[in-house]
Scaffold this active site. Sequence first.
Site, PDB file in Angstrom:
ATOM      1  N   ASP A 161       1.008  -1.206  -0.014  1.00 25.43           N
ATOM      2  CA  ASP A 161       0.013  -0.219  -0.077  1.00 25.43           C
ATOM      3  C   ASP A 161       0.852   1.404   0.126  1.00 25.43           C
ATOM      4  O   ASP A 161       0.257   2.433   0.306  1.00 25.43           O
ATOM      5  CB  ASP A 161      -0.954   0.254   1.348  1.00 25.43           C
ATOM      6  N   GLU A 162       2.082   1.170  -0.482  1.00 29.57           N
ATOM      7  CA  GLU A 162       2.910   2.386  -0.416  1.00 29.57           C
ATOM      8  C   GLU A 162       3.694   2.308  -1.788  1.00 29.57           C
ATOM      9  O   GLU A 162       4.082   1.358  -2.294  1.00 29.57           O
ATOM     10  CB  GLU A 162       3.904   2.447   0.640  1.00 29.57           C
TER      11      GLU A 162
END
Length: 213
Positions: free
Chosen positions: A81-82
Amino acid sequence: YKDVPMAVAGDKESRHGIILAKNMLAKSMGVQTAEPIWQAKRKCPGLQLVPPHRERYLQYSRMAQEIYYRFTDQVEAFSLDECWLDVYGSERLFGDGEQIAQQIRRAVKEELGLTVSIGVSYNKVFAKLGSDYRKPDATTLIFRENYQEMLYPLPVATMLYAGRASVQTMARHGIRTIGELAARSRADLRRMLGKSGEQLWLYANGLDDSPVR
């Protein structure tokens, strides 16, 4: 689950089940990612646990990255998620880093129903720190002019790549904040932690020059 402390966790029947992610309510009660379920439940007896859905996370991760690629082709995934984005070449089309961050946040929220927090900075380490600085749904700007004021009071454990053993070693030498890390000599950190200590010293002093790959 929106208004209750909840977490995504491994098999709660297993002694080895751990917390994989948690919401802000659970976090406020001390629940931490990667801690055992039994420990999290002791801190937060009302904690609601749900199983992971990795395929769904991968699907949304890909859709989010498709949005990022609208603004630059320089995108480096750091985790599920980054991502880091190099947007220096995109300013003529979309505006400066802050303007691009706001456009990304708006697009992700409207199209995927998710909030994102974004750090805007001149290097990757500070951009990562900025993304963690305020959550959820925020843009944080960290520049050469303000990074000491913003980051130096933070615990050294918030620094990217500062592992638990390194943090404990630094604490024994009186280093508990990013500012205290930056103030020590590069040679001191190398003696304490070897090459990784020298790298942490460079990061704390804003000297990360690694490219977005």
